[in-house]
Every structure is written in C-alpha cells, then in structure tokens.
Design an enzyme around this catalytic site. Structure first.
Site, mmCIF file in Angstrom:
data_model
loop_
_atom_site.group_PDB
_atom_site.id
_atom_site.type_symbol
_atom_site.label_atom_id
_atom_site.label_comp_id
_atom_site.label_asym_id
_atom_site.label_seq_id
_atom_site.Cartn_x
_atom_site.Cartn_y
_atom_site.Cartn_z
ATOM 1 N N GLY A 1 -43.434 -71.052 29.794
ATOM 2 C CA GLY A 1 -43.869 -72.342 28.828
ATOM 3 C C GLY A 1 -45.079 -71.207 27.535
ATOM 4 O O GLY A 1 -45.402 -69.473 27.920
ATOM 5 N N VAL B 1 -42.973 -68.935 35.018
ATOM 6 C CA VAL B 1 -43.005 -69.352 36.766
ATOM 7 C C VAL B 1 -42.127 -68.395 37.644
ATOM 8 O O VAL B 1 -40.763 -68.001 36.739
ATOM 9 C CB VAL B 1 -42.520 -70.880 36.192
ATOM 10 C CG1 VAL B 1 -42.336 -71.098 37.861
ATOM 11 C CG2 VAL B 1 -43.952 -71.253 35.881
ATOM 12 N N LYS C 1 -46.617 -70.311 39.051
ATOM 13 C CA LYS C 1 -47.164 -70.419 38.503
ATOM 14 C C LYS C 1 -47.959 -69.445 37.356
ATOM 15 O O LYS C 1 -49.734 -70.198 37.927
ATOM 16 C CB LYS C 1 -47.692 -71.286 37.814
ATOM 17 C CG LYS C 1 -47.613 -72.075 36.068
ATOM 18 C CD LYS C 1 -48.384 -73.508 35.869
ATOM 19 C CE LYS C 1 -47.966 -74.222 34.542
ATOM 20 N NZ LYS C 1 -48.197 -76.138 34.763
ATOM 21 N N ASP D 1 -46.153 -85.758 29.717
ATOM 22 C CA ASP D 1 -44.936 -84.815 29.020
ATOM 23 C C ASP D 1 -43.756 -84.849 29.793
ATOM 24 O O ASP D 1 -43.256 -84.123 30.496
ATOM 25 C CB ASP D 1 -45.835 -83.420 29.497
ATOM 26 C CG ASP D 1 -44.925 -82.285 28.722
ATOM 27 O OD1 ASP D 1 -44.318 -83.012 26.894
ATOM 28 O OD2 ASP D 1 -44.843 -80.322 28.723
#
Length: 610
Positions: free
Chosen positions: A308, A313, A328, A420
């Site tokens: 993102g 990741v 991550k 989210d």
C-alpha cells in the site's frame, strides 16, 4: 452306513441263514424254532421295485393278514419263503408292532436299523407285494436265494438316495451348508464373527408311525415337507440365537464409507465454523527497537503478500527458530510516519484474539521500520471466494461475517476502532477452510467515548457518512463498514461504488442504496434485515457487534446449512468487481505516466527549473 456295500452285506447274511423250504406236504419246523428271522432289508434300505402290482391286497383294509402272522403253530407251507415283518410302517421308534421292529427270535444278532421317514405309497405297497408271497409258491430254495440276493442289491442301490432325503441326515445338512457357501458374493455379506455362541444340533424328528400300516402319497409328501420345514426352522432359529458382532470386510467398509461421503456432499458442504487457530507464538508486548534485520531474519522480498501507500509486505523466516512470519516494511519519509507506526504497535499490543492478527517483533533501521507479524497463508477473502472451484452459499457468508463480528467485538471492548475494514483486510487462514482474521491496523485509533474523535481517511466505498462529513465517529463507524462487506458477500455488488471517488462519496452521504431484486432473489429475509440494520445513516440506529452476534441470521447455522445448498450469484459478480478494480488501478497508473510524459515533452518542467 447307508451304502450299497452295506446292503450287499446284509443280503449275504440272509443267504447264510436261509433254510431250504418244506415240501408240498407241509413238513417242516415252525419258523420261530428252526429258521432265524431275516432283517427287513427292504424296509431298512428302501423299496425293491417301483412298479405297482395291481393284484396286491389293500393294506388299509387288511394291514396284517393272518397268513403273515408268525406263530409257533404255523406250518411251513403257510409262511412265505423268507421270513419278514408284515409292514415297514408298523415299526415305531421302539420297535413295536405285529411284525416286530427288533431282531427275530433265534437271529444271529441285532440288524442295523435305518430310518425311513420319506417312504412313498408305491414303495410301501411294493414291499407288501414282495413279502406276502402266496403259500402255493413252488420255487426252489436256490432260486429264492438268488432272487433274494438280487432284491437286496437293488434295494441297496435305491435305498441310499431315499435315506439321503431324511432331514436329520448329516449328508443333507452338509449339502445345505455347501449350497450356502457356494452362493455368489453379491447375495452374501462377508462378515467376521466375534464371540459366536455354539448352536445346538437339530434334533431328528424320527420316522412317523402310520395307523394304516402304509403311507399314502399325500402323507409322504406332507411328511417330507414337514421335515424340510423343520430343517429350515432349525437353521433359521440358529441365526437368531447367535449373538455376534458383524464387522464388514475392508473393501465393503471402504465402499460404504465412500457412498455415504458422496451422498453427504451431494446434500450440503460441511462448513468449519470452529474458531481459527491461534498464532504459532504466544501473545507478547512488542516495543520498537533498533537492530540488524539480516542477522535475525531471512527476508524473502520475492514472495510479496501485498502492499500500500505505507510500504510492502513479504515473507521472512526467523533464523534462530525457523518460524515463518510476514514482514511489513514501512518507509520513514517524515517524522509522522514513525508516529503512525508507534500507534499501530500500541494498538496491536492490546489485541489478543484468534480473529485478529498478532504482532511478533518490530525493528527500526536508518531508513525504514519493519513489523514482523503472524503469517496468514490463505490470502484475501474476496480472492478466495471468486475462485471457480469454490461454491459460495449464504451459509458461507454467515460463517465469515460471524468471525468478523467476533474480532470487531473484541476490538471495541478494548476501546480500539479499526476504521479501515474492507475485503482486502480480511484474510483466510488457509486456502480450503472458512476461518478468517482481520489485519492492517495502520489506521486504527484508540477510542474514548467521552472524547470527540474525527478522521478523514479510509477507502471511499467503505467509509461511513460521519467520516465523509468529518463528524464525530464511534464504534458504530466500523459497523457501517461491516454492513457494506456483508452486502458485497451476498450480492457481489458494491452498494455505493460510482464512476469515480466523488460520485462514490456522494452516494455514501445520501445513503443511496437498495437491494437489487434479481441479485437478492435467493437471499433470505434475515440476511436483508441484518444488512439494513447496519447500513443506516443514523449511528444510534446501527447494530453493535454484540447485537450482530445475537441476530437470528447469525444463529442456528447447523440447521440453515442443511437447507441451504445454493450457489450465490455474488460469486460471479464479485469476480467482475475485482477485475474492474484492478483495471481501474492500472488505468490510473497509466494515466499518471502519460500525463508525466506529456509534461516532460512540453518543457513545462524545464520552465519550472526541474
């Protein structure tokens, strides 16, 4: 033994004991004094001739003629050439009767007595014909002896089959067992007996005593049928008295198991609604520390799991333990980036739940921060359910949504808001089961009901109206996102998706959505009610996570699984949705590259000093 050799042996014995007949004048000794009685070979071994003599006297009218009675005063000419009992059927089990069932007086020894329960009328009448010879018979002694020997041989040959028809004969019982053993495998069951009790041998019903001295044809048939029925009854009763444990053979057991499994799969698919397994390590409190990543972990950047705007990741392995984890990687571009990472670590330290991803370690380097978390191999939920080999039903959706509610309930109890929730942040534990976990707490916030909290970030399709308006949020903000996810799982459609982000946000603000009639035709009313109580503009009217778990739609899954065997249309529409989403991302990337190329070729960047 009822054999031909035995019959011949008995005939030889009769020849040795027979005396010459008396002369015509009747001089001779009485039969009881001078001549031993011969055993009734015709009675014991069977009939001597199958032809019926029409001149024979009726045995029913005169069962014991006076001329055949053995008395000490009877002269020689009045008795027949060879002494024999008058009737075969006069002998009872104890040898009672006029003719005598036991040995005659002066005999050489007790003769063998063979049972004859199935004698026919013809055989009985012929027996009388052979034994009741007229007193005027003038045959010589040698002729009578030869005729007697021939009759004994023929009687032996015909007497043995008659003996084998006796229901108590071991030979016929053995024959029946062989017949059962020779049955095809399709008609029998291969069994292994454990603890079989002994079965008593069938009792011999014994020969029947006829009042008339002979058996008629009907009586003979009835007697034979009765004996066979008794034999069948004894064999049938033994199977009922046996106490055993029948174990099918391995092949039959496997075939039966496969058939049962095939029938079950045709009816419904077995769903695993158990809680997902915990992380391969215990929950721990993680603190951000500096260190050498390569010395502790082996990074596998080629095996990417996602990414993102905050980073990427990938998978990695801890060198000391061999534990596979997900790493991550977050770039440190501004001081605010580190603050966001520290907040994420703080939130994850409080989340110890099976449906929530667990944090293992956090290391900071000069240019990046790496969070090492639990590795979940199943992939995104939506990627899984759009697989052609996966059969999505409403019950599947219930199982997924219930687990998401469990995770949300725990977060809200810990005063944490995810903010989210979307399909990309719901991962499957494996590629075959129905277990899911919630990931990505990068936008999560600590929540205090007494304080006002506002955010202006998230994914437009799943944002609640209060987030779009930049109003105060609460735990009901996550419940709106759950309603949108449930709507998509049931239908494959996004309720607020527009042609662009602006149109999407306007649809969210107006709460402009509805149940597509064609798509929701196979969806239950309980599912529609569940969604309607989540996608509502008023926060106070939305259900909480606890209320969702108590909703009728998420309960009695076992009964609903038996009734639900349909494949939802949403599985097909979700595939189109993912393809459209990927095309949109690629289009934005290509458009940005083209705009940058046009600006570069026009010299605008050079004019700006770039």
């Amino acid at each position: 033994m009822a054999t031909e050799n035995g019959a011949v042996e008995l005939g030889t014995q009769s020849l040795s004991t027979d005396h010459p007949p008396t002369d015509a004048a009747g001089d001779g000794s009485p039969a009881s004094e001078k001549e031993p009685s011969l055993p009734d070979t015709e009675k014991d071994l069977g009939p001597t001739n199958t032809k019926k003599d029409p001149g024979a006297p009726d045995p029913k009218k005169n069962p014991d003629p006076p001329s055949l009675k053995k008395t000490p005063e009877a002269p020689g000419p009045e008795k027949k050439g060879d002494s024999a009992p008058a009737s075969a059927s006069n002998q009872g089990p104890s040898g009672e009767g006029d003719g005598g069932g036991g040995p005659a007086e002066g005999g050489t020894g007790p003769p063998a007595v063979l049972p004859q329960p199935t004698a026919t009328a013809d055989a009985s009448i012929q027996k009388l014909d052979a034994t009741q010879a007229p007193s005027g018979n003038q045959e010589s002694g040698e002729a009578k002896a030869g005729k007697k020997a021939a009759e004994c041989r023929e009687a032996g040959r015909r007497g043995s089959p008659a003996f084998l028809h006796s229901p108590s004969c071991p030979a016929i019982i053995s024959c029946s067992e062989k017949t059962l053993a020779m049955k095809p495998l399709s008609e029998t069951t291969e069994l292994i007996f454990a603890g079989v009790s002994e079965t008593p041998d069938p009792q011999d019903p014994g020969p029947a005593k006829d009042e008339g001295g002979t058996n008629t044809l009907a009586d003979g048939k009835e007697e034979a049928e009765a004996g066979q029925a008794e034999q069948a009854k004894v064999q049938g009763d033994t199977s009922q008295r046996i106490g055993f444990q029948a174990v099918p053979s391995e092949r039959a057991e496997v075939g039966q198991a496969l058939c049962l499994t095939a029938k079950e799969e045709d009816c419904f698919q077995i769903l695993d609604d158990c809680p997902p397994p915990p992380a391969p390590f215990p929950h721990r409190i993680v603190e951000l520390r500096t260190g050498n990543v390569s010395s502790e972990f082996s990074m596998n950047s080629k095996e990417a799991l996602g990414g993102g705007k905050f980073g990427a990741v990938c998978t990695c392995t801890e060198r000391s333990t061999g534990l596979k984890l997900a790493a991550k990687v977050i770039k440190k571009q501004t001081p605010k980036d580190k603050e966001m990472v520290l907040l994420e670590i703080e939130v994850m330290n409080q989340l110890n739940h099976r449906n929530l991803i667990q944090l293992y370690s956090a290391i900071e380097t000069s240019h990046e921060i790496i969070l090492f978390m639990e590795y979940i191999e199943g992939g995104e939920l939506f990627e899984r359910i759009v697989d052609e080999d996966y059969q999505l039903t409403e019950v599947d959706t219930m199982v997924f949504v219930r687990q998401i509610c469990d995770g949300i309930l725990f977060m809200h109890k810990m005063r944490v808001l995810h903010l989210d929730l979307k399909p990309e942040n719901i991962l499957c534990v494996n590629t075959t089961g129905h277990l899911v976990k919630i990931i990505d707490f990068g936008l999560a916030r600590r929540y205090n009901p007494n304080e006002k909290l506002k955010v202006n970030f998230g994914t437009p399709e799943f944002l609640s109206p209060e987030v779009v308006n930049y109003d105060q949020i609460s735990d009901k903000t996550d419940m709106w996102s759950l309603g949108v996810i449930t709507y998509m799982l049931l239908s494959g459609l996004s309720p607020f998706l527009g042609d662009d982000d602006t149109e999407t946000l306007n649809n969210v603000l107006s709460a402009n959505w509805y149940f597509d009639e064609e798509t929701f035709e196979a969806v239950s009313d309980e599912a529609k009610d569940f969604v309607s109580n989540l996608i509502t503009k008023d926060q106070s009217a939305r259900m909480s996570a606890e209320q969702c778990l108590a909703h009728p739609w998420l309960n009695n899954l076992a009964e609903k699984a038996k009734r639900c065997n349909r494949r939802l249309k949403s599985q097909i529409l979700l595939k189109k949705y993912l393809m459209k989403r990927r095309w949109k991302k690629n289009f934005i990337a290509v458009s940005a590259a083209n705009r940058f190329k046009k600006i570069s070729s026009s010299g605008a960047l050079m004019a700006l000093g770039v």
